[in-house]
Motif scaffolding. Structure first.
Motif, PDB file in Angstrom:
ATOM      1  N   GLY B 105     -26.970 -63.923  -5.987  1.00 21.20           N
ATOM      2  CA  GLY B 105     -25.557 -63.968  -6.334  1.00 21.20           C
ATOM      3  C   GLY B 105     -24.799 -62.764  -5.822  1.00 21.20           C
ATOM      4  O   GLY B 105     -23.693 -62.890  -5.283  1.00 21.20           O
ATOM      5  N   LEU B 106     -25.406 -61.588  -5.960  1.00 18.10           N
ATOM      6  CA  LEU B 106     -24.744 -60.374  -5.470  1.00 18.10           C
ATOM      7  C   LEU B 106     -24.536 -60.449  -3.969  1.00 18.10           C
ATOM      8  O   LEU B 106     -23.461 -60.124  -3.450  1.00 18.10           O
ATOM      9  N   MET B 107     -25.553 -60.893  -3.262  1.00 19.27           N
ATOM     10  CA  MET B 107     -25.435 -60.877  -1.802  1.00 19.27           C
ATOM     11  C   MET B 107     -24.553 -62.007  -1.298  1.00 19.27           C
ATOM     12  O   MET B 107     -24.022 -61.921  -0.198  1.00 19.27           O
ATOM     13  N   LEU B 108     -24.391 -63.081  -2.082  1.00 20.90           N
ATOM     14  CA  LEU B 108     -23.489 -64.139  -1.654  1.00 20.90           C
ATOM     15  C   LEU B 108     -22.036 -63.805  -1.953  1.00 20.90           C
ATOM     16  O   LEU B 108     -21.139 -64.264  -1.243  1.00 20.90           O
ATOM     17  N   THR B 109     -21.795 -63.013  -3.002  1.00 21.94           N
ATOM     18  CA  THR B 109     -20.406 -62.743  -3.346  1.00 21.94           C
ATOM     19  C   THR B 109     -19.895 -61.443  -2.750  1.00 21.94           C
ATOM     20  O   THR B 109     -18.709 -61.310  -2.524  1.00 21.94           O
ATOM     21  N   ARG B 110     -20.754 -60.492  -2.534  1.00 14.80           N
ATOM     22  CA  ARG B 110     -20.296 -59.233  -1.964  1.00 14.80           C
ATOM     23  C   ARG B 110     -21.076 -58.959  -0.694  1.00 14.80           C
ATOM     24  O   ARG B 110     -22.162 -58.414  -0.721  1.00 14.80           O
ATOM     25  N   ALA B 111     -20.495 -59.347   0.428  1.00 12.22           N
ATOM     26  CA  ALA B 111     -21.224 -59.225   1.681  1.00 12.22           C
ATOM     27  C   ALA B 111     -21.511 -57.773   2.066  1.00 12.22           C
ATOM     28  O   ALA B 111     -22.646 -57.456   2.398  1.00 12.22           O
ATOM     29  N   PRO B 112     -20.557 -56.862   2.056  1.00 12.08           N
ATOM     30  CA  PRO B 112     -20.922 -55.477   2.353  1.00 12.08           C
ATOM     31  C   PRO B 112     -21.564 -54.825   1.136  1.00 12.08           C
ATOM     32  O   PRO B 112     -20.880 -54.451   0.186  1.00 12.08           O
ATOM     33  N   ILE B 113     -22.872 -54.728   1.170  1.00 12.63           N
ATOM     34  CA  ILE B 113     -23.577 -54.150   0.038  1.00 12.63           C
ATOM     35  C   ILE B 113     -23.523 -52.639   0.156  1.00 12.63           C
ATOM     36  O   ILE B 113     -23.768 -52.067   1.211  1.00 12.63           O
ATOM     37  N   GLY B 114     -23.194 -52.012  -0.926  1.00  9.83           N
ATOM     38  CA  GLY B 114     -23.153 -50.562  -0.916  1.00  9.83           C
ATOM     39  C   GLY B 114     -22.422 -50.055  -2.130  1.00  9.83           C
ATOM     40  O   GLY B 114     -22.268 -50.769  -3.119  1.00  9.83           O
ATOM     41  N   ARG B 115     -21.981 -48.830  -2.056  1.00  6.61           N
ATOM     42  CA  ARG B 115     -21.293 -48.223  -3.183  1.00  6.61           C
ATOM     43  C   ARG B 115     -19.936 -48.891  -3.351  1.00  6.61           C
ATOM     44  O   ARG B 115     -19.150 -48.964  -2.408  1.00  6.61           O
ATOM     45  N   SER B 116     -19.682 -49.414  -4.520  1.00  4.78           N
ATOM     46  CA  SER B 116     -18.403 -50.058  -4.772  1.00  4.78           C
ATOM     47  C   SER B 116     -17.701 -49.303  -5.893  1.00  4.78           C
ATOM     48  O   SER B 116     -18.196 -49.254  -7.018  1.00  4.78           O
ATOM     49  N   PRO B 117     -16.590 -48.687  -5.584  1.00  6.72           N
ATOM     50  CA  PRO B 117     -15.939 -47.848  -6.597  1.00  6.72           C
ATOM     51  C   PRO B 117     -15.273 -48.655  -7.706  1.00  6.72           C
ATOM     52  O   PRO B 117     -14.907 -48.082  -8.722  1.00  6.72           O
ATOM     53  N   ASP B 118     -15.108 -49.953  -7.506  1.00  8.54           N
ATOM     54  CA  ASP B 118     -14.408 -50.739  -8.526  1.00  8.54           C
ATOM     55  C   ASP B 118     -15.379 -51.520  -9.401  1.00  8.54           C
ATOM     56  O   ASP B 118     -15.060 -52.593  -9.888  1.00  8.54           O
ATOM     57  N   ALA B 119     -16.583 -50.983  -9.587  1.00  8.38           N
ATOM     58  CA  ALA B 119     -17.547 -51.710 -10.406  1.00  8.38           C
ATOM     59  C   ALA B 119     -17.184 -51.650 -11.884  1.00  8.38           C
ATOM     60  O   ALA B 119     -17.492 -52.561 -12.637  1.00  8.38           O
ATOM     61  N   ASP B 120     -16.551 -50.567 -12.284  1.00 11.15           N
ATOM     62  CA  ASP B 120     -16.175 -50.429 -13.686  1.00 11.15           C
ATOM     63  C   ASP B 120     -14.691 -50.707 -13.844  1.00 11.15           C
ATOM     64  O   ASP B 120     -13.887 -50.334 -13.005  1.00 11.15           O
ATOM     65  N   SER B 121     -14.355 -51.368 -14.922  1.00 13.58           N
ATOM     66  CA  SER B 121     -12.961 -51.685 -15.146  1.00 13.58           C
ATOM     67  C   SER B 121     -12.268 -50.519 -15.859  1.00 13.58           C
ATOM     68  O   SER B 121     -12.880 -49.501 -16.163  1.00 13.58           O
ATOM     69  N   GLY B 122     -10.993 -50.713 -16.128  1.00 14.36           N
ATOM     70  CA  GLY B 122     -10.212 -49.607 -16.674  1.00 14.36           C
ATOM     71  C   GLY B 122     -10.490 -49.299 -18.129  1.00 14.36           C
ATOM     72  O   GLY B 122     -10.188 -48.201 -18.595  1.00 14.36           O
ATOM     73  N   ASN B 123     -11.081 -50.249 -18.835  1.00 10.42           N
ATOM     74  CA  ASN B 123     -11.291 -50.008 -20.265  1.00 10.42           C
ATOM     75  C   ASN B 123     -12.688 -49.456 -20.538  1.00 10.42           C
ATOM     76  O   ASN B 123     -13.342 -49.828 -21.493  1.00 10.42           O
ATOM     77  N   ARG B 124     -13.130 -48.565 -19.662  1.00 11.04           N
ATOM     78  CA  ARG B 124     -14.454 -47.969 -19.848  1.00 11.04           C
ATOM     79  C   ARG B 124     -14.570 -47.192 -21.140  1.00 11.04           C
ATOM     80  O   ARG B 124     -15.565 -47.274 -21.838  1.00 11.04           O
ATOM     81  N   TRP B 125     -13.533 -46.423 -21.439  1.00 13.89           N
ATOM     82  CA  TRP B 125     -13.667 -45.522 -22.589  1.00 13.89           C
ATOM     83  C   TRP B 125     -13.600 -46.304 -23.892  1.00 13.89           C
ATOM     84  O   TRP B 125     -14.301 -45.961 -24.854  1.00 13.89           O
TER      85      TRP B 125
END
Lengths: 131, 218
Positions: B105-125
């Motif tokens: 699923g990861l490789m089908l939805t996100r073709a460039p695999i690597g560091r993605s800065p938007d993995a966490d949403s804004g309501n982390r805290w």
């Protein structure tokens, strides 16, 4: 072994999964966090089953049977969830759950009755049709 | 004297879980852990650390691989709790198939695999606050309730394949069969879900490519 050890580990794993579900943005990472929560529940079930099978001579082994059922249901859930995520990704081009706001309340409250003027109306209707 | 002795014997022979395990747990303190407890604690630390890395890392594939460590650690915990069959089912299904599905699923939805800065949403805290609060509440309640409870791991294994199979096919046959229907429904549902997107894309794609894509999505 004290029962507190697996119970505390299970509680901490569940809360880690809870944080992941709430804080992650990618839908597949949310599915991973759901798996963590399910595994925490499984650990609890197994620990209490082992305890009760010795302490109360319980021979039904309901904890282990329910753990097996949970594992099977989790496998089915991950299959269906990934199919949905892939379908959404093909339709929208993203698996970002912060951008899938078609059913969100508060932004366009009465837009569906009168017909929203911007170009998002077909996308919203399509989402409603597929939902 | 004799009344007290009779009461003591009655209390001892009562098979309620609380009294039986409290008397055995009184002889075991938290400050002198057994070898199984030490092993459980060490594997549990590894498991919890891998779980925390899973939910916090920004590398998506690394999250899936740390999830493998978490699930494998849980399988070891099942082995330490003498639930062997559950442990091997965990290894087979979770590590073998669920993580592989997630990687697909990861490789089908996100073709460039690597560091993605938007993995966490804004309501982390807010999420961190909720998680820490619920962890504190759960740990407090669980420790307060079960600190004197002792699992007797000696003797025959509580979760060997024979025991689990007997329990499963004597007492749990009907839910087991219902579960097979559920798995069939999930299979059909997954095929239908991935086929509906395929009919839209089949207009532009060639037949062979769509067929291979369908096989892959399955």
């Amino acid at each position: 072994m004290h029962l507190a050890y697996p119970a505390v580990l299970s509680a901490l794993l569940f809360c880690t999964g809870l944080y992941g579900v709430l804080a992650r943005r990618n839908a597949i990472l949310v599915l991973m966090s759901v798996e963590l929560m399910l595994n925490a529940v499984n650990l609890n079930l197994v620990a209490f089953d082992v305890w009760l099978s010795k302490a109360a001579e319980e021979t039904l082994h309901s904890g282990q049977a329910l753990t097996l059922f949970t594992i099977a249901i989790a496998a089915a859930e991950i299959g269906i969830g990934l199919a949905i995520v892939l379908a959404v990704h093909r339709n929208r081009g993203t698996a970002d759950i912060d951008k899938l706001r078609d059913t969100a309340e508060g932004h366009e409250t009465d837009g569906h009755d009168t017909g929203s003027p911007d170009s998002e109306a077909p996308a919203a209707q399509k989402a409603e049709a597929t939902a | 004297m004799s009344l007290a002795a009779a009461a003591a014997t009655v209390a001892h022979t009562t098979t309620t879980a609380a009294s039986a395990t409290t008397t055995t747990a009184d002889t075991h303190g938290f400050l002198s852990p057994t070898g199984v407890e030490i092993a459980f604690l060490l594997v549990g630390l590894v498991t919890l650390g891998a779980a925390i890395v899973t939910v916090t890392t920004r590398q998506l594939v690394h999250a899936a691989l740390w999830l493998v460590v978490t699930l494998g650690g849980l399988a070891v915990e099942y082995l330490l709790l003498t639930a062997e069959f559950i442990a091997w089912v965990q290894v087979l299904i979770y590590v073998g198939s669920v993580v592989v599905l997630l990687l697909f699923g990861l490789m089908l939805t996100r073709a460039p695999i690597g560091r993605s800065p938007d993995a966490d949403s804004g309501n982390r805290w807010a999420a961190l606050t909720v998680a820490v609060a619920s962890a504190a509440a759960l740990v407090w309640v669980v420790v307060d309730a079960f600190r004197a409870t002792w699992i007797d791991l000696d003797g025959a294994a509580a979760g060997s394949t024979e025991v689990t199979g007997k329990a499963l096919f004597q007492n749990w046959v009907l839910p087991f069969e219902a579960l097979s229907v559920l798995l069939l429904a999930a299979l059909v549902g997954a095929i239908v879900l991935s086929r509906k997107a395929k009919t839209n894309a089949a207009d532009t794609a060639t037949g062979g490519k769509a067929d291979a894509d369908k096989e892959r999505a399955r």
